[in-house]
Design an enzyme around this catalytic site. Sequence first.
Site, PDB file in Angstrom:
ATOM      1  N   GLU A   1     -15.077  -5.077  -1.519  1.00 54.68           N
ATOM      2  CA  GLU A   1     -14.879  -4.355  -0.258  1.00 54.68           C
ATOM      3  C   GLU A   1     -16.031  -3.397   0.032  1.00 54.68           C
ATOM      4  O   GLU A   1     -16.369  -3.162   1.197  1.00 54.68           O
ATOM      5  CB  GLU A   1     -13.555  -3.604  -0.292  1.00 54.68           C
ATOM      6  CG  GLU A   1     -13.462  -2.538  -1.357  1.00 54.68           C
ATOM      7  CD  GLU A   1     -12.048  -1.967  -1.489  1.00 54.68           C
ATOM      8  OE1 GLU A   1     -11.133  -2.528  -0.869  1.00 54.68           O
ATOM      9  OE2 GLU A   1     -11.879  -0.974  -2.214  1.00 54.68           O
TER      10      GLU A   1
ATOM     11  N   GLU B   1       0.864  -1.182   0.000  1.00 51.04           N
ATOM     12  CA  GLU B   1       0.000   0.000   0.000  1.00 51.04           C
ATOM     13  C   GLU B   1       0.897   1.228   0.000  1.00 51.04           C
ATOM     14  O   GLU B   1       1.728   1.402   0.885  1.00 51.04           O
ATOM     15  CB  GLU B   1      -0.927   0.007   1.217  1.00 51.04           C
ATOM     16  CG  GLU B   1      -1.775   1.268   1.330  1.00 51.04           C
ATOM     17  CD  GLU B   1      -2.562   1.585   0.073  1.00 51.04           C
ATOM     18  OE1 GLU B   1      -2.313   2.647  -0.530  1.00 51.04           O
ATOM     19  OE2 GLU B   1      -3.402   0.750  -0.318  1.00 51.04           O
TER      20      GLU B   1
END
Length: 710
Positions: free
Chosen positions: A509, A416
């Site tokens: 998600e 990330e």
Amino acid sequence: MKSIRLSFLLFFLFLGNIQAQVLTSPGQTLQMKFALTEAGEPLYLVNLNNQPVVLPSKLGFDLKNDDIDLLDGFQITKTENSTFDETWTPVWGEESQIRNHYNELMVELTQTKTGRKMVIRFRAFDEGLGFRYEFPLQEDMGYFVVKEEKTQFAMTGDHVAFWIPGDYDTQEYDFTESKLSEIRGLMKTAITPNASQTPFSDTGVQTSLIMKSADGLYINLHEAALIDYPAMHLELDDEQMIFTSHLTPDAIGDKGYLYTPAQTPWRTIIAGKKAGNILASRITYNLNEPSKIEDPSWIKPMKYVGVWWEMITGKSSWSYTNDYKAIKLGETDYSKASPNGTHGATTENVKKYIDFAAKHGFDGVLVEGWNVGWEDWFGNSKDYVFDFLTPYPDFDLKGISAYAKEKGVQMIMHHETSSSVRNYERHMDEAYQLMKDYGYPAVKSGYVGDMLPRGEYHYSQWLVNHYQYAIEKAAEYQIMVNAHEAVRPTGVGRTWPNLIANESARGTEYQAFGGSKANHVTILPFTRQIGGPMDYTPGVFEMDVFNGSHVNSTLANQLALYVTMYSPLQMAADFPENYDRFPDAFQFIKDVALDWEKSLYLEAEPGYFLTIARKAKGTGEWFVGNVNGMDRRTGEVKFDFLESGKTYIAEIYGDKTDAHFKTNPQAYEIRKVAVDSNSVLKQFSAPGGGYAIRIRAAGKEELKGLKKLK
């Protein structure tokens, strides 16, 4: 509006075939006409089977700091026609062989006042058109800045469209179904919150855009081979129903920085009388260059589980401690911090996922939150946010690697970036080398949040170049890339097949963030997946998730996604314990293939239903997936794609008649029947539901007692 279009049409009618340049596809189904107006403006139109697809539309550029734009004053100084026909073998894909057959027209234009040359190259396929601008090396044109590309797509009417808002930073929106004329009035409600977003217009939408005309023609607008150029959106003139390209700007508002020789991405128009024609098209891949990876044998499809869903749903955290409000990498002493007790990426927890993967034959395990820095990773405009090298104290990087290897499981790395792309490039070589050292063949990268450098956007030319740099750098280390929050794909996976998946849309998600529309997955294959596979992360069996949200899908629908949402990288996203509750349904996820020899689009209507049959590469098994929209429906599957004279077993995983995505999502049933090439299945799909089928050869003993489907 009508008078303007009529004048354009009369202009082309009078030109006929004498002055207009005409290009037809190899099968004579598609026709493109190109000409210049009296003012020297480039125009084109497109017909499919004599039916207008794109009405006369202008082409050109506004340039920055230039008194004369590339819009008019042109003469045609050269044309060339050619044809091309090849069949190529993708490293992974929806089919094992792809035919690339087109006729090409190259038009060289010279601007009278400036002497500048601009080439427009058209390629006509039987199901659509691709065209791009090229700028040859020339004395009268060196460096130039694009203020705006002015490519038009003039529609024939007020089509029904499935669209998401034009945005420089995110594609993570639910789709809205409306007429083109209704986009302006619906835009405010279509723009929902995101970690980073920059909508730009009341009528701006994103590609890939799918539309349906009043007379039943399906039209898709997109782009291919997005390299060294900003991503294209579409700005709608809702009085004339004309889309004009709208490029993503950089931090100071410029669109593109080019120097000759240069070329733009291809602008693509795919059309068909059946929705399945759009899905079957390979124009986007065919307009990309062949693979630049000489030996792609290290690129392998993967089925994986991971420490992810428990974080998304709030059961566990990415961060290790709650002691620190701010982290300075290299200075913060985690050995003195108190563990927060919710950290998900612990050695003990990860080993449970490795054990589960090994037990059930999964290839890999993804772990998020393994590396230091998650305590203040988001929203702080922080440049040096992660080093992608240093694990938390409770994550034994070396031990986990050895344990996974012992179990025959590969680990998937997580990077990330928090959209600090300069920082990612700063660490990239070391990070990829670490992956090689510990046996990680694939990386999931992420770009959550506003971009650093400040003011840049996710889809500007600078960021497009960064994503490409990451892919090519990963290839040097033989690493596959699954990029999340990056620019939506445009077929670059043909050229760089280590780009094995992207997110670049609203994935699973969001089912934990309040839910997505139940028909969302019936639209994505017609939009997002036109450019490449999506890491949608399906396979959720427990619809009432830990944080109180609800997954708007039935369990059977989740199984079908492994067929309808194509990706060579597929996750079983739910907690292992939820798969243990439904072992009979979980069997389909274990059995379903990842790589395909052939794909057939049996029933299709974007927003309403989609049924796809795929033949697995190497095994000869077939898998069928159906995803359904908001209304209950009974579909029909003809098994005439099976080899004649053979009898097969069809294992059908379907909704029960009382299933519903909201009120009864886990109501499913499994049955086995015998089928052959003459069999026809009528199968029920619940609202937000669907079905999944595995079809395999069987011996006489196994077929005994099975009902034969007629």
